[in-house]
Design an enzyme around this catalytic site. Structure first.
Site, short mmCIF file in Angstrom:
data_model
loop_
_atom_site.label_atom_id
_atom_site.label_comp_id
_atom_site.label_asym_id
_atom_site.label_seq_id
_atom_site.Cartn_x
_atom_site.Cartn_y
_atom_site.Cartn_z
N ARG A 80 62.80 48.61 19.44
CA ARG A 80 61.91 49.74 19.70
C ARG A 80 62.03 50.22 21.14
NH1 ARG A 80 55.80 48.98 17.92
NH2 ARG A 80 55.72 47.81 19.86
N LYS A 183 57.28 54.42 22.46
CA LYS A 183 56.20 53.78 23.22
C LYS A 183 56.35 54.13 24.70
CE LYS A 183 53.56 49.52 22.73
NZ LYS A 183 52.52 49.98 21.80
N GLU A 219 46.52 58.35 14.25
CA GLU A 219 46.35 56.97 14.74
C GLU A 219 44.93 56.74 15.22
OE1 GLU A 219 49.46 54.48 16.30
OE2 GLU A 219 50.46 56.29 17.03
C1 LIG Z 1 51.98 49.80 20.58
C2 LIG Z 1 51.30 50.79 19.71
C3 LIG Z 1 50.86 50.47 18.40
C4 LIG Z 1 50.95 49.08 17.83
O1 LIG Z 1 52.25 48.60 17.65
P1 LIG Z 1 52.51 47.05 17.48
O2 LIG Z 1 53.98 46.92 17.43
O3 LIG Z 1 51.87 46.63 16.21
O4 LIG Z 1 51.89 46.37 18.65
C5 LIG Z 1 50.29 51.48 17.63
N1 LIG Z 1 50.14 52.72 18.11
C6 LIG Z 1 50.53 53.07 19.36
C7 LIG Z 1 50.33 54.46 19.83
C8 LIG Z 1 51.12 52.11 20.20
O5 LIG Z 1 51.50 52.46 21.42
#
Ligand SMILES: *Cc1c(COP(=O)(O)O)cnc(C)c1O
Length: 339
Positions: A80, A183, A219
């Site tokens: 990722r 991210k 989200e």
């Molecule tokens: C990091 C994140 C998540 C959760 O991802 P995980 O891999 O389960 O920790 C969900 N939404 C957003 C916007 C994020 O930045």
């Protein structure tokens, strides 16, 4: 370490002894460096400071009952971070460097890994920064990859108890063709207004809807959303959602438990029909939702009528945490023991 009250650890920054860094210069990654400094020496024109050329990861190391240290699906985080790097034109961190840095940062700070049975874990924060100077809007030529760790308790102070969520419609964290699916810190800056709006009015997190029609669930703050009904696990599909590794793991567990899994657009009105709803991510794993309040229409959706998380969310949560902490067999091959 006696100085920590492990069971009451907040989700916050605690200083540990070492962090690990690696610099990208002249088209290649250098050697890993270990430091105990909490500071970064950086050019004032670095692209991460001005133009948000920055991405990060969040993962956890868990201690099992034999004192072994367990990493959960680190390859997914490595992948990722590469997708995030591609998305905003940064140098990609090779998987070997990612792993070596993470393992080093965890093992050098072994004394900060919360003991098994406390519910706490060691949070790992890999960070990739455009560190080279630019004044025109251009990608940097130099990058810094670093990993630090900090022991954390539960993300929500309520722990595994229902939280309240507010639907915020006057602000978006991401757009359909923007950077929601990677991210990057910029998404978090964009989310601060909504987070603050929800929290200042007594809610745990905002729920974001799709940016165009305000019709579909996107989200919950920085966590994915899920709903459960008729033995089906339903989670939204949209180009602005960050693909959560926790959610991906839950989908596998749900299927394994004999549930149907659907990843599709989820209209807000469908909230009426769910038996259980929740948010998921590395920080909270699962946060069961007890109430969703629409700040515009003042409509309220209620769940967990007895004040307790629903049975299916609880079962999934226990299963996933069981695998992470080593109390359940690692049947999907998600764990790597590193020390
Ligand atoms: C990091 C994140 C998540 C959760 O991802 P995980 O891999 O389960 O920790 C969900 N939404 C957003 C916007 C994020 O930045």
């Amino acid at each position: 370490m006696e100085k920590f009250d492990w069971k009451n650890l907040p989700f916050g920054y605690v200083k540990t002894d070492y962090n690990v860094r690696c610099y990208y210069k002249n088209g290649e990654w250098g050697e890993l460096e270990v430091t105990s400094s909490e500071k970064i020496d950086m050019h004032m024109a670095a692209t991460c400071l001005h133009y948000g050329q920055q991405a990060f990861e969040g993962m956890k190391a868990y201690m099992d009952k034999d004192g072994k240290i367990r990493l959960f699906r680190w390859q997914e985080n490595a992948k990722r971070l590469q997708t995030s790097a591609d998305g905003i034109l940064m140098a990609k961190v090779p998987e070997e460097i990612f792993k070596e840095a993470v393992v080093k940062a965890v093992l050098l700070n072994k004394q900060y890994i919360p003991p098994h049975g406390t519910g706490a874990a060691l949070y790992i924060r890999p960070l990739l920064l455009g560190s080279g100077p630019q004044i025109g809007v251009k990608p940097a030529k130099e990058f810094l990859f670093m990993v630090f760790v900090t022991p954390v308790g539960p993300y929500f102070k309520e722990g595994f108890n229902p939280v309240k969520i507010a639907i915020v419609k006057d602000s978006d964290r991401a757009s359909p063709r923007g950077t929601g699916h990677i991210k990057v810190g910029g998404n978090y800056a964009a989310s601060l207004y909504g987070v603050n709006k929800a929290i200042s009015q007594g809610y745990g997190s905002p729920m974001y809807l799709d940016a165009i029609e305000k019709k579909y669930i996107d989200e919950i703050g920085a966590a994915n959303f899920f709903g459960i009904k008729n033995n089906t696990y339903i989670t939204p599909k949209s180009t602005s959602i960050l693909p959560s590794i926790t959610n991906k793991s839950i989908m596998t567990i749900a299927e394994d438990m004999g549930m149907k899994v659907e990843q599709r657009a989820v209209p807000v009105e469908e909230l009426e029909t769910f038996e259980e709803v929740g948010a998921c991510g590395t920080a909270a794993i699962i946060a069961p939702i007890g109430e969703i309040f629409d700040m515009e229409t003042h409509k309220t959706y209620k769940y967990c009528k007895n004040g307790k998380p629903g049975p299916v969310s609880t079962k999934i949560y226990n299963k996933l945490q069981g695998i992470q902490f080593g109390d359940e067999p690692d049947k999907f091959n998600w764990i790597e023991i590193i020390g």
